[in-house]
Design a protein around this motif. Structure first.
Motif, PDB file in Angstrom:
ATOM      1  N   THR A   1      46.505  28.870  54.114  1.00  0.00           N
ATOM      2  CA  THR A   1      46.509  28.143  55.285  1.00  0.00           C
ATOM      3  C   THR A   1      46.247  29.011  56.825  1.00  0.00           C
ATOM      4  O   THR A   1      46.429  30.418  56.914  1.00  0.00           O
ATOM      5  CB  THR A   1      48.189  27.673  54.882  1.00  0.00           C
ATOM      6  OG1 THR A   1      48.483  27.364  54.293  1.00  0.00           O
ATOM      7  CG2 THR A   1      48.180  26.786  56.043  1.00  0.00           C
TER       8      THR A   1
ATOM      9  N   LEU B   1      59.382  24.674  53.780  1.00  0.00           N
ATOM     10  CA  LEU B   1      57.987  24.257  53.647  1.00  0.00           C
ATOM     11  C   LEU B   1      56.702  25.182  52.745  1.00  0.00           C
ATOM     12  O   LEU B   1      57.453  26.100  52.422  1.00  0.00           O
ATOM     13  CB  LEU B   1      58.253  25.548  55.055  1.00  0.00           C
ATOM     14  CG  LEU B   1      56.453  25.604  55.633  1.00  0.00           C
ATOM     15  CD1 LEU B   1      55.188  24.348  56.199  1.00  0.00           C
ATOM     16  CD2 LEU B   1      56.526  26.852  56.639  1.00  0.00           C
TER      17      LEU B   1
ATOM     18  N   PRO C   1      49.671  21.514  53.527  1.00  0.00           N
ATOM     19  CA  PRO C   1      51.332  22.379  53.316  1.00  0.00           C
ATOM     20  C   PRO C   1      52.010  20.812  53.581  1.00  0.00           C
ATOM     21  O   PRO C   1      51.758  19.942  54.069  1.00  0.00           O
ATOM     22  CB  PRO C   1      50.840  22.391  54.785  1.00  0.00           C
ATOM     23  CG  PRO C   1      49.202  22.570  55.311  1.00  0.00           C
ATOM     24  CD  PRO C   1      48.451  22.085  54.043  1.00  0.00           C
TER      25      PRO C   1
ATOM     26  N   THR D   1      53.249  25.941  51.732  1.00  0.00           N
ATOM     27  CA  THR D   1      51.861  26.327  52.499  1.00  0.00           C
ATOM     28  C   THR D   1      51.153  26.608  51.159  1.00  0.00           C
ATOM     29  O   THR D   1      51.096  28.321  50.350  1.00  0.00           O
ATOM     30  CB  THR D   1      51.920  27.143  53.322  1.00  0.00           C
ATOM     31  OG1 THR D   1      52.887  28.197  53.361  1.00  0.00           O
ATOM     32  CG2 THR D   1      52.574  26.124  54.909  1.00  0.00           C
TER      33      THR D   1
ATOM     34  N   LEU E   1      50.497  27.257  59.942  1.00  0.00           N
ATOM     35  CA  LEU E   1      51.773  28.019  58.974  1.00  0.00           C
ATOM     36  C   LEU E   1      52.619  28.466  60.290  1.00  0.00           C
ATOM     37  O   LEU E   1      53.884  27.944  60.079  1.00  0.00           O
ATOM     38  CB  LEU E   1      51.600  29.830  58.607  1.00  0.00           C
ATOM     39  CG  LEU E   1      50.286  30.055  57.726  1.00  0.00           C
ATOM     40  CD1 LEU E   1      50.227  31.832  57.526  1.00  0.00           C
ATOM     41  CD2 LEU E   1      51.522  29.785  56.859  1.00  0.00           C
TER      42      LEU E   1
ATOM     43  N   GLY F   1      54.243  25.419  60.304  1.00  0.00           N
ATOM     44  CA  GLY F   1      55.354  24.435  59.509  1.00  0.00           C
ATOM     45  C   GLY F   1      56.877  25.432  59.952  1.00  0.00           C
ATOM     46  O   GLY F   1      57.858  24.272  59.736  1.00  0.00           O
TER      47      GLY F   1
ATOM     48  N   TRP G   1      50.989  16.898  61.685  1.00  0.00           N
ATOM     49  CA  TRP G   1      51.949  16.349  60.855  1.00  0.00           C
ATOM     50  C   TRP G   1      52.185  14.893  60.427  1.00  0.00           C
ATOM     51  O   TRP G   1      52.843  14.169  61.705  1.00  0.00           O
ATOM     52  CB  TRP G   1      53.552  17.271  60.496  1.00  0.00           C
ATOM     53  CG  TRP G   1      53.370  18.783  60.649  1.00  0.00           C
ATOM     54  CD1 TRP G   1      53.186  19.479  61.749  1.00  0.00           C
ATOM     55  CD2 TRP G   1      53.175  19.162  59.808  1.00  0.00           C
ATOM     56  NE1 TRP G   1      52.851  20.322  61.015  1.00  0.00           N
ATOM     57  CE2 TRP G   1      53.280  20.904  59.587  1.00  0.00           C
ATOM     58  CE3 TRP G   1      53.091  19.158  58.039  1.00  0.00           C
ATOM     59  CZ2 TRP G   1      52.602  22.474  59.012  1.00  0.00           C
ATOM     60  CZ3 TRP G   1      53.500  20.487  57.221  1.00  0.00           C
ATOM     61  CH2 TRP G   1      53.403  21.974  57.658  1.00  0.00           C
TER      62      TRP G   1
END
Length: 188
Positions: A168, A162, A80, A164, A173, A176, A57
């Motif tokens: 994804t 979050l 995302p 997405t 997922l 996140g 991230w």
């Protein structure tokens, strides 16, 4: 009248410009032979929260209207994203979590095309009541899913989101959702 004032206060509040949170590296895992280590970070914000963000991230600098934002690899046409927004509420309004929930619920159908609520649950964040929502709709560039946690403490509204895109991968997922689960209030 209180609801009208709350709506005006939250919707017209000045945008928080840039990320005011501080980040510190997490303890790295033991390296595997030939493996490149990208450390996770923990965000400790002066706004009264912390959140842990794993490797993969990337911080998004100067994101408007949020305290911090992180993005990941592109999925389809979208990335995302995890954001934390903090808004101060006027103390005289005595804003409750129920007030915020009702305000957000009334506004969502106007803001999210093809909204489909998937679930709502009351959870705890650092011993404080919070609401967890999951919903889908049309975002800029395609179908997306929002997973959102919001809570109120000391006249501050904390919203962790979050986003997405459809398609994804499960590991992304889970990553996140792990960020959302790590969110903690640090103010007394």
């Amino acid at each position: 009248m209180t609801r009208l004032l709350l709506t005006l206060a939250l919707l017209t509040a000045p945008a928080l410009m840039g990320a005011t949170a501080q980040t510190s590296p997490a303890q790295p895992a033991a390296p595997q032979t030939g493996e490149r280590i990208i450390e996770a970070i923990t965000v400790n914000s002066s706004q009264g929260y912390s959140i842990r963000v794993p490797s993969g991230w990337t911080p998004l600098k100067n994101a408007p209207n949020v305290d911090v934002a992180f993005v990941n690899e592109v999925v389809g046409a979208l990335r995302p994203t995890v954001t934390v927004q903090v808004r101060n509420t006027p103390p005289e309004l005595k804003v409750t979590l129920a007030d915020i929930r009702d305000l957000y619920a009334s506004q969502m159908p106007k803001d999210v095309p093809n909204l489909k609520m998937l679930g709502e649950k009351t959870i705890k964040v650092s011993g404080n009541s919070a609401i967890l929502w999951s919903y889908t709709g049309d975002g800029d560039g395609g179908k997306v899913r929002w997973t959102q946690v919001f809570t109120v403490k000391n006249n501050r509204l904390y919203t962790v989101t979050l986003v997405t895109p459809s398609g994804t991968p499960q590991d992304l997922l889970d990553s996140g959702r792990g960020i959302l689960n790590s969110f903690a209030l640090t103010t007394k």
